[in-house]
Design a protein around this motif. Sequence first.
Motif, PDB file in Angstrom:
ATOM      1  N   CYS A 227      18.317 -10.766  16.083  1.00 60.60           N
ATOM      2  CA  CYS A 227      18.266 -11.674  14.929  1.00 60.60           C
ATOM      3  C   CYS A 227      18.551 -10.893  13.650  1.00 60.60           C
ATOM      4  O   CYS A 227      18.309  -9.687  13.568  1.00 60.60           O
ATOM      5  N   CYS A 261      13.175 -19.654  12.482  1.00 58.19           N
ATOM      6  CA  CYS A 261      12.976 -19.088  13.817  1.00 58.19           C
ATOM      7  C   CYS A 261      13.204 -20.144  14.898  1.00 58.19           C
ATOM      8  O   CYS A 261      13.718 -19.828  15.979  1.00 58.19           O
ATOM      9  N   VAL A 264      16.894 -20.160  15.505  1.00 58.16           N
ATOM     10  CA  VAL A 264      17.364 -18.987  16.242  1.00 58.16           C
ATOM     11  C   VAL A 264      16.982 -19.085  17.712  1.00 58.16           C
ATOM     12  O   VAL A 264      17.766 -18.739  18.607  1.00 58.16           O
TER      13      VAL A 264
END
Length: 300
Positions: A227, A261, A264
Amino acid sequence: MKQPNQRLRTLTRSAFFALFLVAPVLDIFRYDLTAGHFVIFTYPLSLGLESIQGNDAALQILLRVLLPAVILIAAGIWIAYRFGRLYCGWLCPHFSVVELINGRMEKLLGRPTIWEAGSKPHSVSSWLILVIVAVLIAFTWAVGLLGYLLPPLELYQDLLTGELGFTSWLFLGVATALFTIDFLFARHLFCKFGCALGVFQSLVWMMNPKALMVSFDAGRAALCKDCDKACDKACPMRLPARSIKRKKFTCTQCSECIQACNQVQKDNPDGSLLHWGNGDPRRSSDADKIIPSVDIGAQK
Protein backbone atom coordinates in the motif's frame (compact mmCIF):
# COMPACT_ATOMS: atom_id res chain seq x y z
CA MET A 1 -18.31 -2.18 15.93
CA LYS A 2 -20.24 -1.07 12.86
CA GLN A 3 -18.08 1.04 10.58
CA PRO A 4 -19.11 4.66 9.85
CA ASN A 5 -20.92 5.77 6.73
CA GLN A 6 -19.27 8.71 5.00
CA ARG A 7 -22.57 9.71 3.43
CA LEU A 8 -24.01 10.19 6.89
CA ARG A 9 -21.04 12.31 7.93
CA THR A 10 -21.38 14.42 4.79
CA LEU A 11 -25.05 14.95 5.64
CA THR A 12 -24.42 15.91 9.28
CA ARG A 13 -21.59 18.34 8.60
CA SER A 14 -23.41 19.93 5.63
CA ALA A 15 -26.57 20.37 7.70
CA PHE A 16 -24.61 21.89 10.58
CA PHE A 17 -22.73 24.22 8.24
CA ALA A 18 -26.03 25.39 6.80
CA LEU A 19 -27.35 25.86 10.34
CA PHE A 20 -24.25 27.91 11.17
CA LEU A 21 -25.10 30.31 8.33
CA VAL A 22 -28.88 30.56 8.78
CA ALA A 23 -29.09 30.49 12.60
CA PRO A 24 -28.87 34.29 12.97
CA VAL A 25 -31.27 34.88 10.07
CA LEU A 26 -33.91 32.65 11.65
CA ASP A 27 -33.19 34.07 15.11
CA ILE A 28 -32.22 30.61 16.35
CA PHE A 29 -29.19 32.03 18.10
CA ARG A 30 -27.35 35.35 17.96
CA TYR A 31 -26.23 38.27 20.08
CA ASP A 32 -27.87 41.56 19.13
CA LEU A 33 -25.35 44.34 19.71
CA THR A 34 -27.94 47.03 19.06
CA ALA A 35 -30.30 45.67 21.74
CA GLY A 36 -27.62 44.33 24.07
CA HIS A 37 -28.99 40.82 24.63
CA PHE A 38 -28.97 37.29 23.19
CA VAL A 39 -31.75 35.99 20.97
CA ILE A 40 -32.52 32.27 21.25
CA PHE A 41 -35.26 30.66 19.17
CA THR A 42 -36.74 34.11 18.36
CA TYR A 43 -37.02 35.09 22.03
CA PRO A 44 -34.82 37.76 23.65
CA LEU A 45 -32.79 36.20 26.44
CA SER A 46 -33.42 38.45 29.40
CA LEU A 47 -33.07 37.41 33.00
CA GLY A 48 -35.91 39.70 33.93
CA LEU A 49 -34.23 40.76 37.15
CA GLU A 50 -35.29 44.40 37.01
CA SER A 51 -38.22 43.83 39.38
CA ILE A 52 -36.72 40.91 41.33
CA GLN A 53 -34.52 41.22 44.37
CA GLY A 54 -32.72 39.07 46.90
CA ASN A 55 -33.08 35.30 46.87
CA ASP A 56 -35.51 35.32 43.95
CA ALA A 57 -32.91 37.00 41.73
CA ALA A 58 -30.28 34.45 42.74
CA LEU A 59 -32.70 31.61 41.95
CA GLN A 60 -33.45 33.04 38.50
CA ILE A 61 -29.72 33.28 37.73
CA LEU A 62 -29.24 29.70 38.87
CA LEU A 63 -32.11 28.32 36.77
CA ARG A 64 -31.69 30.44 33.64
CA VAL A 65 -27.90 30.73 33.39
CA LEU A 66 -25.87 28.44 35.61
CA LEU A 67 -27.93 25.25 35.34
CA PRO A 68 -28.18 25.26 31.49
CA ALA A 69 -24.46 26.04 31.28
CA VAL A 70 -23.56 23.17 33.60
CA ILE A 71 -25.78 20.73 31.67
CA LEU A 72 -24.27 21.80 28.34
CA ILE A 73 -20.69 21.53 29.61
CA ALA A 74 -21.33 18.16 31.27
CA ALA A 75 -22.85 16.76 28.07
CA GLY A 76 -19.87 17.99 26.06
CA ILE A 77 -17.41 16.41 28.50
CA TRP A 78 -19.27 13.09 28.42
CA ILE A 79 -19.31 13.00 24.59
CA ALA A 80 -15.60 13.89 24.38
CA TYR A 81 -14.72 11.29 27.03
CA ARG A 82 -16.57 8.52 25.17
CA PHE A 83 -16.06 9.49 21.53
CA GLY A 84 -13.24 12.05 21.31
CA ARG A 85 -13.45 14.96 18.88
CA LEU A 86 -16.72 13.76 17.41
CA TYR A 87 -17.96 17.33 17.07
CA CYS A 88 -14.89 18.24 15.01
CA GLY A 89 -15.21 15.45 12.49
CA TRP A 90 -18.98 15.29 12.17
CA LEU A 91 -20.26 18.83 12.76
CA CYS A 92 -17.60 21.56 12.96
CA PRO A 93 -17.95 24.17 10.16
CA HIS A 94 -14.21 24.91 10.24
CA PHE A 95 -13.31 21.25 9.72
CA SER A 96 -15.73 21.15 6.79
CA VAL A 97 -13.68 23.93 5.21
CA VAL A 98 -10.46 22.05 6.02
CA GLU A 99 -11.68 19.05 4.04
CA LEU A 100 -13.04 21.21 1.21
CA ILE A 101 -9.76 23.11 0.77
CA ASN A 102 -7.83 19.84 1.05
CA GLY A 103 -9.86 18.45 -1.83
CA ARG A 104 -9.43 21.55 -4.00
CA MET A 105 -5.69 21.64 -3.32
CA GLU A 106 -5.33 17.94 -4.10
CA LYS A 107 -7.14 18.42 -7.40
CA LEU A 108 -5.28 21.57 -8.44
CA LEU A 109 -1.80 20.97 -7.01
CA GLY A 110 -1.66 17.24 -6.42
CA ARG A 111 -1.25 17.66 -2.66
CA PRO A 112 -3.66 18.41 0.19
CA THR A 113 -1.45 21.05 1.84
CA ILE A 114 1.20 23.49 0.70
CA TRP A 115 3.68 21.82 3.05
CA GLU A 116 3.75 18.48 1.20
CA ALA A 117 5.30 17.47 -2.10
CA GLY A 118 2.92 17.73 -5.04
CA SER A 119 2.36 15.45 -8.01
CA LYS A 120 1.31 18.20 -10.39
CA PRO A 121 3.28 21.17 -11.78
CA HIS A 122 2.50 24.50 -10.17
CA SER A 123 0.65 26.95 -12.38
CA VAL A 124 -0.54 30.49 -11.82
CA SER A 125 -4.09 29.54 -12.80
CA SER A 126 -4.21 26.75 -10.21
CA TRP A 127 -3.06 29.05 -7.44
CA LEU A 128 -5.45 31.76 -8.60
CA ILE A 129 -8.43 29.39 -8.48
CA LEU A 130 -7.38 28.16 -5.05
CA VAL A 131 -7.02 31.70 -3.67
CA ILE A 132 -10.38 32.75 -5.11
CA VAL A 133 -12.10 29.74 -3.50
CA ALA A 134 -10.46 30.49 -0.14
CA VAL A 135 -11.38 34.19 -0.29
CA LEU A 136 -15.01 33.46 -1.20
CA ILE A 137 -15.37 30.99 1.67
CA ALA A 138 -13.61 33.40 4.04
CA PHE A 139 -15.91 36.26 3.05
CA THR A 140 -18.96 34.02 3.53
CA TRP A 141 -17.69 33.16 6.99
CA ALA A 142 -17.07 36.83 7.83
CA VAL A 143 -20.58 37.84 6.76
CA GLY A 144 -22.06 34.90 8.65
CA LEU A 145 -20.22 35.82 11.86
CA LEU A 146 -21.21 39.48 11.58
CA GLY A 147 -24.81 38.30 11.31
CA TYR A 148 -24.46 36.92 14.83
CA LEU A 149 -23.77 40.44 16.12
CA LEU A 150 -25.97 42.69 13.98
CA PRO A 151 -29.57 42.23 12.77
CA PRO A 152 -28.83 39.90 9.83
CA LEU A 153 -31.59 41.00 7.45
CA GLU A 154 -30.58 44.63 7.81
CA LEU A 155 -26.93 43.62 7.41
CA TYR A 156 -27.58 41.76 4.15
CA GLN A 157 -29.71 44.59 2.80
CA ASP A 158 -27.02 47.16 3.58
CA LEU A 159 -24.40 44.89 2.04
CA LEU A 160 -26.35 44.54 -1.21
CA THR A 161 -27.11 48.26 -1.45
CA GLY A 162 -23.60 49.34 -0.49
CA GLU A 163 -24.81 51.23 2.59
CA LEU A 164 -22.81 49.19 5.09
CA GLY A 165 -21.02 51.30 7.69
CA PHE A 166 -17.25 51.70 7.96
CA THR A 167 -16.98 49.57 11.10
CA SER A 168 -18.84 46.70 9.47
CA TRP A 169 -16.69 46.91 6.34
CA LEU A 170 -13.58 46.94 8.52
CA PHE A 171 -14.77 43.83 10.34
CA LEU A 172 -15.51 42.04 7.06
CA GLY A 173 -12.15 43.02 5.57
CA VAL A 174 -10.05 41.96 8.55
CA ALA A 175 -12.03 38.76 9.14
CA THR A 176 -11.87 37.78 5.46
CA ALA A 177 -8.10 38.32 5.39
CA LEU A 178 -7.53 36.29 8.57
CA PHE A 179 -9.79 33.45 7.46
CA THR A 180 -8.11 33.36 4.03
CA ILE A 181 -4.67 33.00 5.63
CA ASP A 182 -6.03 30.31 7.93
CA PHE A 183 -7.72 28.34 5.15
CA LEU A 184 -4.69 28.45 2.84
CA PHE A 185 -1.78 28.04 5.23
CA ALA A 186 -2.76 27.14 8.79
CA ARG A 187 -6.09 25.31 8.81
CA HIS A 188 -4.59 22.07 10.19
CA LEU A 189 -2.47 23.93 12.72
CA PHE A 190 -5.52 25.81 13.96
CA CYS A 191 -7.46 22.57 14.42
CA LYS A 192 -4.54 20.93 16.23
CA PHE A 193 -3.30 23.75 18.44
CA GLY A 194 -5.43 26.88 18.02
CA CYS A 195 -8.96 25.64 18.68
CA ALA A 196 -9.60 25.59 22.42
CA LEU A 197 -12.71 23.43 22.01
CA GLY A 198 -10.83 20.88 19.92
CA VAL A 199 -7.85 20.67 22.29
CA PHE A 200 -10.21 20.31 25.26
CA GLN A 201 -11.97 17.40 23.58
CA SER A 202 -8.62 15.74 22.89
CA LEU A 203 -7.47 16.09 26.49
CA VAL A 204 -10.71 14.58 27.83
CA TRP A 205 -10.53 11.80 25.23
CA MET A 206 -6.99 10.87 26.26
CA MET A 207 -8.17 10.37 29.84
CA ASN A 208 -10.37 7.42 28.81
CA PRO A 209 -8.42 4.26 27.88
CA LYS A 210 -11.63 2.72 26.50
CA ALA A 211 -12.69 5.68 24.37
CA LEU A 212 -13.73 5.28 20.74
CA MET A 213 -10.75 5.39 18.39
CA VAL A 214 -9.47 4.11 15.07
CA SER A 215 -7.66 0.85 15.82
CA PHE A 216 -5.09 -0.92 13.66
CA ASP A 217 -4.88 -4.71 13.27
CA ALA A 218 -1.12 -4.96 13.82
CA GLY A 219 -1.22 -8.72 13.39
CA ARG A 220 -1.92 -8.20 9.67
CA ALA A 221 0.59 -5.38 9.24
CA ALA A 222 2.41 -7.23 6.44
CA LEU A 223 -0.47 -6.34 4.11
CA CYS A 224 0.59 -2.70 4.32
CA LYS A 225 3.76 -3.34 2.31
CA ASP A 226 1.81 -3.22 -0.94
CA CYS A 227 0.00 0.00 0.00
CA ASP A 228 1.12 3.60 -0.59
CA LYS A 229 -0.03 4.81 2.85
CA ALA A 230 -3.54 5.42 1.58
CA CYS A 231 -4.88 5.78 5.13
CA ASP A 232 -2.33 8.45 6.07
CA LYS A 233 -2.94 10.34 2.85
CA ALA A 234 -6.69 10.26 3.42
CA CYS A 235 -6.47 11.81 6.90
CA PRO A 236 -7.54 15.50 6.72
CA MET A 237 -5.47 16.20 9.85
CA ARG A 238 -2.36 14.53 8.38
CA LEU A 239 -2.06 12.02 11.24
CA PRO A 240 -0.45 8.53 11.22
CA ALA A 241 -3.62 6.47 11.05
CA ARG A 242 -1.95 3.17 12.05
CA SER A 243 -0.13 4.55 15.05
CA ILE A 244 -1.02 4.40 18.73
CA LYS A 245 -3.48 6.69 20.45
CA ARG A 246 -1.08 9.29 21.82
CA LYS A 247 0.27 9.94 18.32
CA LYS A 248 -3.29 10.58 17.13
CA PHE A 249 -4.06 13.09 19.86
CA THR A 250 -5.99 15.37 17.48
CA CYS A 251 -7.94 12.66 15.63
CA THR A 252 -11.39 13.96 14.67
CA GLN A 253 -13.00 10.51 14.23
CA CYS A 254 -13.84 11.40 10.63
CA SER A 255 -13.04 7.77 9.61
CA GLU A 256 -11.56 8.78 6.24
CA CYS A 257 -8.60 6.49 6.98
CA ILE A 258 -10.96 3.55 7.50
CA GLN A 259 -12.69 4.33 4.22
CA ALA A 260 -9.31 4.43 2.43
CA CYS A 261 -8.23 1.09 3.90
CA ASN A 262 -11.59 -0.43 2.96
CA GLN A 263 -10.92 0.55 -0.64
CA VAL A 264 -7.40 -0.92 -0.62
CA GLN A 265 -8.60 -4.16 0.97
CA LYS A 266 -11.90 -4.40 -0.89
CA ASP A 267 -10.95 -7.79 -2.37
CA ASN A 268 -9.65 -9.11 0.95
CA PRO A 269 -12.21 -11.36 2.68
CA ASP A 270 -10.80 -10.30 6.06
CA GLY A 271 -11.59 -6.66 5.29
CA SER A 272 -9.90 -3.48 6.44
CA LEU A 273 -6.95 -3.32 8.81
CA LEU A 274 -8.45 -0.20 10.37
CA HIS A 275 -11.70 -0.11 12.30
CA TRP A 276 -13.46 1.73 15.07
CA GLY A 277 -12.92 0.16 18.46
CA ASN A 278 -13.05 0.93 22.17
CA GLY A 279 -9.53 1.59 23.36
CA ASP A 280 -6.11 0.90 21.86
CA PRO A 281 -5.24 -2.82 21.84
CA ARG A 282 -1.55 -1.93 21.33
CA ARG A 283 -0.79 -0.01 24.51
CA SER A 284 2.19 -2.20 25.39
CA SER A 285 5.81 -1.06 25.24
CA ASP A 286 6.18 -2.92 21.95
CA ALA A 287 3.60 -0.74 20.20
CA ASP A 288 6.13 1.84 19.06
CA LYS A 289 8.21 -0.95 17.55
CA ILE A 290 5.35 -2.29 15.45
CA ILE A 291 4.28 0.87 13.64
CA PRO A 292 7.66 2.10 12.36
CA SER A 293 8.22 -1.28 10.69
CA VAL A 294 4.86 -0.86 8.93
CA ASP A 295 5.75 2.60 7.68
CA ILE A 296 9.11 1.43 6.34
CA GLY A 297 7.41 -1.37 4.47
CA ALA A 298 4.84 1.05 3.07
CA GLN A 299 7.60 3.02 1.37
CA LYS A 300 8.26 0.16 -1.02
